[in-house]
Scaffold this motif. Structure first.
Motif, PDB file in Angstrom:
ATOM      1  N   GLU A 142      -7.230   1.875   1.530  1.00  0.00           N
ATOM      2  CA  GLU A 142      -5.970   0.788   1.499  1.00  0.00           C
ATOM      3  C   GLU A 142      -4.827   1.839   1.251  1.00  0.00           C
ATOM      4  O   GLU A 142      -4.604   2.994   1.209  1.00  0.00           O
ATOM      5  CB  GLU A 142      -6.156   0.293   0.020  1.00  0.00           C
ATOM      6  CG  GLU A 142      -7.206  -0.577  -0.160  1.00  0.00           C
ATOM      7  CD  GLU A 142      -7.433  -1.215  -1.919  1.00  0.00           C
ATOM      8  OE1 GLU A 142      -7.031  -2.239  -1.793  1.00  0.00           O
ATOM      9  OE2 GLU A 142      -7.709  -0.253  -2.510  1.00  0.00           O
ATOM     10  N   GLU A 143      -3.847   1.051   1.913  1.00  0.00           N
ATOM     11  CA  GLU A 143      -2.507   1.581   1.808  1.00  0.00           C
ATOM     12  C   GLU A 143      -1.707   0.793   0.611  1.00  0.00           C
ATOM     13  O   GLU A 143      -1.613  -0.457   0.535  1.00  0.00           O
ATOM     14  CB  GLU A 143      -1.520   1.029   3.131  1.00  0.00           C
ATOM     15  CG  GLU A 143      -0.165   1.660   3.241  1.00  0.00           C
ATOM     16  CD  GLU A 143       0.536   1.470   4.267  1.00  0.00           C
ATOM     17  OE1 GLU A 143       1.827   1.102   3.999  1.00  0.00           O
ATOM     18  OE2 GLU A 143      -0.272   1.424   5.283  1.00  0.00           O
ATOM     19  N   ARG A 144      -1.499   1.682  -0.227  1.00  0.00           N
ATOM     20  CA  ARG A 144      -0.761   1.241  -1.765  1.00  0.00           C
ATOM     21  C   ARG A 144       0.382   1.913  -2.084  1.00  0.00           C
ATOM     22  O   ARG A 144       0.735   3.079  -1.744  1.00  0.00           O
ATOM     23  CB  ARG A 144      -1.760   1.399  -2.774  1.00  0.00           C
ATOM     24  CG  ARG A 144      -3.194   0.932  -2.232  1.00  0.00           C
ATOM     25  CD  ARG A 144      -4.058   0.956  -3.538  1.00  0.00           C
ATOM     26  NE  ARG A 144      -3.740  -0.075  -4.301  1.00  0.00           N
ATOM     27  CZ  ARG A 144      -4.412  -0.245  -5.829  1.00  0.00           C
ATOM     28  NH1 ARG A 144      -5.129   0.700  -6.244  1.00  0.00           N
ATOM     29  NH2 ARG A 144      -3.962  -1.142  -6.258  1.00  0.00           N
ATOM     30  N   SER A 145       1.522   1.094  -2.407  1.00  0.00           N
ATOM     31  CA  SER A 145       2.501   1.663  -2.841  1.00  0.00           C
ATOM     32  C   SER A 145       2.284   2.200  -4.400  1.00  0.00           C
ATOM     33  O   SER A 145       1.415   2.170  -5.003  1.00  0.00           O
ATOM     34  CB  SER A 145       3.756   0.563  -3.206  1.00  0.00           C
ATOM     35  OG  SER A 145       3.381  -0.279  -4.311  1.00  0.00           O
ATOM     36  N   GLN A 151       1.768   0.028  -6.974  1.00  0.00           N
ATOM     37  CA  GLN A 151       0.259  -0.624  -7.125  1.00  0.00           C
ATOM     38  C   GLN A 151      -0.850   0.344  -7.775  1.00  0.00           C
ATOM     39  O   GLN A 151      -1.628  -0.036  -8.206  1.00  0.00           O
ATOM     40  CB  GLN A 151      -0.110  -0.999  -5.599  1.00  0.00           C
ATOM     41  CG  GLN A 151       0.652  -2.269  -5.187  1.00  0.00           C
ATOM     42  CD  GLN A 151       0.463  -2.287  -3.600  1.00  0.00           C
ATOM     43  OE1 GLN A 151       0.206  -1.584  -2.610  1.00  0.00           O
ATOM     44  NE2 GLN A 151       0.124  -3.509  -3.158  1.00  0.00           N
ATOM     45  N   ILE A 152      -0.206   1.635  -7.400  1.00  0.00           N
ATOM     46  CA  ILE A 152      -1.443   2.546  -7.826  1.00  0.00           C
ATOM     47  C   ILE A 152      -1.291   2.701  -9.319  1.00  0.00           C
ATOM     48  O   ILE A 152      -2.356   2.936 -10.001  1.00  0.00           O
ATOM     49  CB  ILE A 152      -1.175   4.054  -7.244  1.00  0.00           C
ATOM     50  CG1 ILE A 152      -1.572   4.166  -5.684  1.00  0.00           C
ATOM     51  CG2 ILE A 152      -1.561   5.411  -8.116  1.00  0.00           C
ATOM     52  CD1 ILE A 152      -2.930   4.331  -5.566  1.00  0.00           C
ATOM     53  N   SER A 170      -2.141  -3.694 -11.742  1.00  0.00           N
ATOM     54  CA  SER A 170      -3.483  -3.803 -11.903  1.00  0.00           C
ATOM     55  C   SER A 170      -3.873  -4.917 -13.017  1.00  0.00           C
ATOM     56  O   SER A 170      -3.247  -4.948 -14.119  1.00  0.00           O
ATOM     57  CB  SER A 170      -4.001  -2.382 -12.632  1.00  0.00           C
ATOM     58  OG  SER A 170      -5.325  -2.438 -12.548  1.00  0.00           O
ATOM     59  N   HIS A 230       4.298   5.239  -0.090  1.00  0.00           N
ATOM     60  CA  HIS A 230       3.104   4.655  -0.007  1.00  0.00           C
ATOM     61  C   HIS A 230       2.063   5.862   0.002  1.00  0.00           C
ATOM     62  O   HIS A 230       2.149   6.908   0.538  1.00  0.00           O
ATOM     63  CB  HIS A 230       2.479   3.820   1.161  1.00  0.00           C
ATOM     64  CG  HIS A 230       3.522   2.344   1.166  1.00  0.00           C
ATOM     65  ND1 HIS A 230       3.098   1.281   1.802  1.00  0.00           N
ATOM     66  CD2 HIS A 230       4.412   1.872   0.019  1.00  0.00           C
ATOM     67  CE1 HIS A 230       3.741   0.176   1.705  1.00  0.00           C
ATOM     68  NE2 HIS A 230       4.454   0.781   0.341  1.00  0.00           N
ATOM     69  N   HIS A 280      -5.233   5.168  -0.015  1.00  0.00           N
ATOM     70  CA  HIS A 280      -6.418   5.394  -0.984  1.00  0.00           C
ATOM     71  C   HIS A 280      -7.432   5.214  -0.358  1.00  0.00           C
ATOM     72  O   HIS A 280      -7.994   3.958   0.099  1.00  0.00           O
ATOM     73  CB  HIS A 280      -6.111   4.320  -2.219  1.00  0.00           C
ATOM     74  CG  HIS A 280      -6.979   4.572  -3.251  1.00  0.00           C
ATOM     75  ND1 HIS A 280      -7.265   3.585  -4.259  1.00  0.00           N
ATOM     76  CD2 HIS A 280      -7.801   5.696  -3.546  1.00  0.00           C
ATOM     77  CE1 HIS A 280      -8.264   3.957  -5.080  1.00  0.00           C
ATOM     78  NE2 HIS A 280      -8.890   5.590  -4.782  1.00  0.00           N
TER      79      HIS A 280
END
Length: 273
Positions: free
Chosen positions: A8-11, A14-15, A19, A165, A168
């Protein structure tokens, strides 16, 4: 049927902040202490700042590899230095614990975990401090104050959260983690061979045993002094520290996850060999 990779590409938002259920990223005992220095941290903040000023849509900070250990607990296999630096920068940007849903902690390093938890109170971090994490905060704050002007700080913060980004990768449950770890670290030499052995041995221990194992391992790693100086346990080496009186690992006194660190006063009270 085409398989979908657990990638996954996450900002950063988002990390750490977006959640439905709170997650914990746990850094296991076989990983090194946090060790990014001033040049690395300053370069990261300068690169992100340049991307922000140039209105670059995305700045890729690298990769994060995790393995799901249990309910919302993810062991960090690769990328722990990067993940810790991101957390430190969030604190420098003024983001408090209440806004961070996903926790970062250390599996068998009590002092490191405590220092991470207390960054909201900086510079009042208590008596026992992980110097690497404290220094990392100092470096990040100095770089931020030097590079980013007062007028740009909110914009930089929003850019860091939403446009920086990370890739993950979640290691699938059916993967042989020991084999995966060996293969990953044999390419790029991220860990030394003895550190891989440490990881493999640690897989067979529970939390209390792991803390004791880690303490003994660190003591044995001090090659410039006698083991009795690094691990002065009378129940192991006798009252005068000149014998070896145990028969098994289970007879070693349970350690308190303090990473083998002792106070100057305790050090001075140790018997001379």
């Amino acid at each position: 049927m085409e398989k979908t990779l657990p990638l996954e590409e996450r900002s950063i938002y988002q990390i750490y902040m977006e959640s439905q259920e709170s997650m914990t990223f746990i850094i296991p005992v076989y990983q090194r202490n946090y060790a990014w220095e001033e040049n690395e941290i300053t370069a990261l903040i300068k690169d992100v700042y340049d991307s922000y000023r140039n209105a670059k849509e995305t700045y890729y900070i690298g990769t994060l590899v995790t393995y799901k250990r249990g309910d919302n607990v993810y062991e960090v296999i690769d990328g722990q230095q990067r993940l810790t630096t991101i957390y430190i920068v969030l604190k420098v940007l003024g983001i408090k614990d209440g806004d961070i849903r996903n926790k970062l902690t250390y599996g068998a390093r009590k002092i490191s975990a405590s220092t991470i938890e207390k960054l909201d109170n900086y510079p009042y971090l208590g008596d026992e401090i992980d110097g690497g994490i404290r220094n990392g905060y100092d470096y990040a704050k100095n770089a931020f104050d030097t590079i980013v002007s007062e007028q740009e700080r909110d914009g930089f913060k929003q850019y860091f959260l939403n446009h920086v980004h990370i890739i993950h990768y979640g290691v699938p449950k059916d993967v042989d983690l020991n084999h995966y770890f060996e293969v990953m670290n044999s390419r790029g030499e991220q860990l030394e061979k003895h550190e891989i052995v440490k990881s493999l041995l640690g897989q067979h221990l529970n939390k209390k045993e792991l803390a004791t194992f880690s303490r003994v391992w660190e003591a044995c790693s001090e090659m410039n002094i006698y083991i009795q100086q690094a691990f002065p346990e009378a129940s192991v080496f006798g009252n005068h520290l000149h014998k070896f009186i145990i028969n098994s690992f289970k007879e070693i006194p349970v350690q308190d996850e303090s990473e083998g660190k002792i106070s100057i006063l305790k050090l001075l009270k140790q018997p001379k060999l």
